[in-house]
Design an enzyme around this catalytic site. Structure first.
Site, PDB file in Angstrom:
ATOM      1  N   ILE A   1       2.563   1.807   3.901  1.00  0.00           N
ATOM      2  CA  ILE A   1       3.156   2.185   4.877  1.00  0.00           C
ATOM      3  C   ILE A   1       3.272   1.323   5.998  1.00  0.00           C
ATOM      4  O   ILE A   1       4.084   1.030   6.746  1.00  0.00           O
ATOM      5  CB  ILE A   1       2.503   3.333   5.530  1.00  0.00           C
ATOM      6  CG1 ILE A   1       2.527   4.658   4.412  1.00  0.00           C
ATOM      7  CG2 ILE A   1       3.042   4.191   6.905  1.00  0.00           C
ATOM      8  CD1 ILE A   1       1.787   6.085   4.763  1.00  0.00           C
TER       9      ILE A   1
ATOM     10  N   ARG B   1      -2.098 -11.173  -1.041  1.00  0.00           N
ATOM     11  CA  ARG B   1      -1.106  -9.969  -0.744  1.00  0.00           C
ATOM     12  C   ARG B   1      -0.625 -10.383   0.789  1.00  0.00           C
ATOM     13  O   ARG B   1       0.652 -10.250   0.815  1.00  0.00           O
ATOM     14  CB  ARG B   1      -1.870  -8.672  -0.655  1.00  0.00           C
ATOM     15  CG  ARG B   1      -0.751  -7.606  -0.244  1.00  0.00           C
ATOM     16  CD  ARG B   1       0.237  -7.437  -1.410  1.00  0.00           C
ATOM     17  NE  ARG B   1       1.257  -6.418  -0.691  1.00  0.00           N
ATOM     18  CZ  ARG B   1       1.114  -4.965  -1.520  1.00  0.00           C
ATOM     19  NH1 ARG B   1       0.063  -4.682  -2.305  1.00  0.00           N
ATOM     20  NH2 ARG B   1       2.089  -4.078  -1.082  1.00  0.00           N
TER      21      ARG B   1
ATOM     22  N   ALA C   1      -4.037   0.764  10.244  1.00  0.00           N
ATOM     23  CA  ALA C   1      -5.044   0.412   9.434  1.00  0.00           C
ATOM     24  C   ALA C   1      -5.984   1.597   9.188  1.00  0.00           C
ATOM     25  O   ALA C   1      -6.536   2.287  10.071  1.00  0.00           O
ATOM     26  CB  ALA C   1      -5.816  -0.676   9.841  1.00  0.00           C
TER      27      ALA C   1
ATOM     28  N   THR D   1     -10.466   5.102   3.039  1.00  0.00           N
ATOM     29  CA  THR D   1     -10.912   6.132   2.558  1.00  0.00           C
ATOM     30  C   THR D   1     -12.404   5.952   1.872  1.00  0.00           C
ATOM     31  O   THR D   1     -12.531   4.886   1.030  1.00  0.00           O
ATOM     32  CB  THR D   1     -10.065   7.083   1.710  1.00  0.00           C
ATOM     33  OG1 THR D   1      -9.836   6.144   0.509  1.00  0.00           O
ATOM     34  CG2 THR D   1      -8.888   7.363   2.411  1.00  0.00           C
TER      35      THR D   1
ATOM     36  N   GLN E   1      -9.507  18.580   4.628  1.00  0.00           N
ATOM     37  CA  GLN E   1      -9.116  18.192   3.077  1.00  0.00           C
ATOM     38  C   GLN E   1     -10.464  18.080   2.367  1.00  0.00           C
ATOM     39  O   GLN E   1     -11.399  17.657   2.789  1.00  0.00           O
ATOM     40  CB  GLN E   1      -8.534  17.049   2.997  1.00  0.00           C
ATOM     41  CG  GLN E   1      -8.268  16.525   1.475  1.00  0.00           C
ATOM     42  CD  GLN E   1      -7.502  17.515   0.638  1.00  0.00           C
ATOM     43  OE1 GLN E   1      -6.569  18.131   1.162  1.00  0.00           O
ATOM     44  NE2 GLN E   1      -8.019  18.088  -0.503  1.00  0.00           N
TER      45      GLN E   1
ATOM     46  N   GLY F   1     -13.580  17.523   0.534  1.00  0.00           N
ATOM     47  CA  GLY F   1     -14.312  16.181   0.271  1.00  0.00           C
ATOM     48  C   GLY F   1     -13.877  14.699   1.051  1.00  0.00           C
ATOM     49  O   GLY F   1     -13.917  13.614   0.819  1.00  0.00           O
TER      50      GLY F   1
ATOM     51  N   TYR G   1     -12.772  11.473   6.658  1.00  0.00           N
ATOM     52  CA  TYR G   1     -11.376  10.898   7.036  1.00  0.00           C
ATOM     53  C   TYR G   1     -10.777  11.937   7.884  1.00  0.00           C
ATOM     54  O   TYR G   1     -10.021  11.573   8.759  1.00  0.00           O
ATOM     55  CB  TYR G   1     -10.885  10.755   5.667  1.00  0.00           C
ATOM     56  CG  TYR G   1      -9.134  10.469   5.663  1.00  0.00           C
ATOM     57  CD1 TYR G   1      -9.085   8.957   5.871  1.00  0.00           C
ATOM     58  CD2 TYR G   1      -8.327  11.323   5.738  1.00  0.00           C
ATOM     59  CE1 TYR G   1      -7.574   8.483   5.886  1.00  0.00           C
ATOM     60  CE2 TYR G   1      -6.859  10.682   5.608  1.00  0.00           C
ATOM     61  CZ  TYR G   1      -6.596   9.349   5.764  1.00  0.00           C
ATOM     62  OH  TYR G   1      -5.448   8.829   5.929  1.00  0.00           O
TER      63      TYR G   1
ATOM     64  N   GLY H   1       2.382  13.132   5.824  1.00  0.00           N
ATOM     65  CA  GLY H   1       1.863  13.823   4.619  1.00  0.00           C
ATOM     66  C   GLY H   1       1.686  12.963   3.298  1.00  0.00           C
ATOM     67  O   GLY H   1       1.092  11.708   3.543  1.00  0.00           O
ATOM     68  N   TYR H   2       1.938  13.370   2.197  1.00  0.00           N
ATOM     69  CA  TYR H   2       1.744  12.706   0.921  1.00  0.00           C
ATOM     70  C   TYR H   2       2.816  11.782   0.775  1.00  0.00           C
ATOM     71  O   TYR H   2       3.869  12.099   0.510  1.00  0.00           O
ATOM     72  CB  TYR H   2       1.247  13.466  -0.213  1.00  0.00           C
ATOM     73  CG  TYR H   2       0.007  13.960  -0.023  1.00  0.00           C
ATOM     74  CD1 TYR H   2      -1.264  13.467  -0.566  1.00  0.00           C
ATOM     75  CD2 TYR H   2      -0.213  15.444   0.395  1.00  0.00           C
ATOM     76  CE1 TYR H   2      -2.488  14.068  -0.458  1.00  0.00           C
ATOM     77  CE2 TYR H   2      -1.553  15.807   0.605  1.00  0.00           C
ATOM     78  CZ  TYR H   2      -2.550  15.095  -0.199  1.00  0.00           C
ATOM     79  OH  TYR H   2      -3.818  15.673   0.068  1.00  0.00           O
TER      80      TYR H   2
END
Length: 240
Positions: free
Chosen positions: A14, A39, A83, A86, A141, A143, A147, A178-179
């Site tokens: 992103i 990278r 930045a 997880t 969420q 687990g 985060y 979202g995802y």
């Protein structure tokens, strides 16, 4: 003179899309990264966007990083806090280090970068700060207590700082993706990914470019009356 923008985590995923969108909007962009030098080098060679290495979770490193960008590119008027890391695990498995890493980088990085640039924005009476939150900071969420806490904190941080900046010409907003179809999501097992997509009303993952276009608007001159807002870009998965 083109306004200078720093995008943290700006060389991949992103962040890369945001860096490109801001460059296309006529801004001079500095893309921050933390570790993957190969990278980052490839990103700079491909895009012509300068990349700078520092850890956004380190207060002093952010002060030095912003100062270096300003010395080389000019006064920084735009900060995009993208930045993040997880360190997932249920409460029974999550260590204190897993908690600290995520809070330090994801939430602490927003403070560190805003602190480094806010004074200059105040003096020039113009600034844009955009913080990348998450649907998981809005809805929680399993687990991801670390985060979700960090991303939820970003939304509160955004609203509070927006009140400080409003009369100074500084807007502070957040985007809650979202995802999104990034390398991180692509690594999710296919059977799990299918279940995720099934919960998204538009029936697909988002694209990084869709997040980037939202950021580009919030960083523009046209967004001067938008502050303290969170723009949810999640395909309708979470509405409130």
């Amino acid at each position: 003179m083109a306004r200078v923008a720093i995008v943290t985590g700006g060389t991949r995923g992103i962040g890369e899309a945001i860096s490109l969108a801001l460059k296309e909007a006529g801004m001079t962009v500095a893309a921050n990264y933390a570790g993957n030098e190969e990278r980052a080098r490839a990103f700079t060679e491909k895009t012509g966007i300068a990349s700078y290495k520092w850890d956004v979770g380190d207060f002093d490193a952010c002060q030095e990083g912003v100062a270096k960008v300003e010395a080389e590119l000019g006064p920084v008027d735009i900060i995009v806090n993208n930045a993040g890391v997880t360190r997932d695990g249920t409460m029974s498995k999550m260590t204190r280090d897993m908690w600290e890493d995520v809070i330090r980088i994801n939430l602490g990085g927003c403070f560190n970068m805003a602190k480094a640039a806010f004074g200059g924005m105040r003096e020039r009476k113009w600034g844009r700060i955009v913080n990348i939150g998450s649907i998981n900071g809005q809805a929680g969420q399993y687990g991801q207590v670390n985060y979700a806490a960090a991303k939820s904190g970003i939304h509160g941080f955004t609203k509070a700082l927006a009140q400080e900046g409003a009369r100074l010409g500084i807007t502070v907003n957040a985007i809650a993706p979202g995802y999104i179809d990034t390398d991180m999501v692509a690594a999710v097992p296919s059977e799990v990914l299918e279940k995720i997509v099934a919960r998204i009303p538009v029936g697909r993952l988002g694209q990084a470019s869709e997040i980037a276009r939202g950021v580009a608007f919030l960083c523009s001159e046209d967004a001067g009356f938008v502050t303290g807002s969170t723009l949810s870009i999640n395909g309708g998965q979470h509405m409130y």
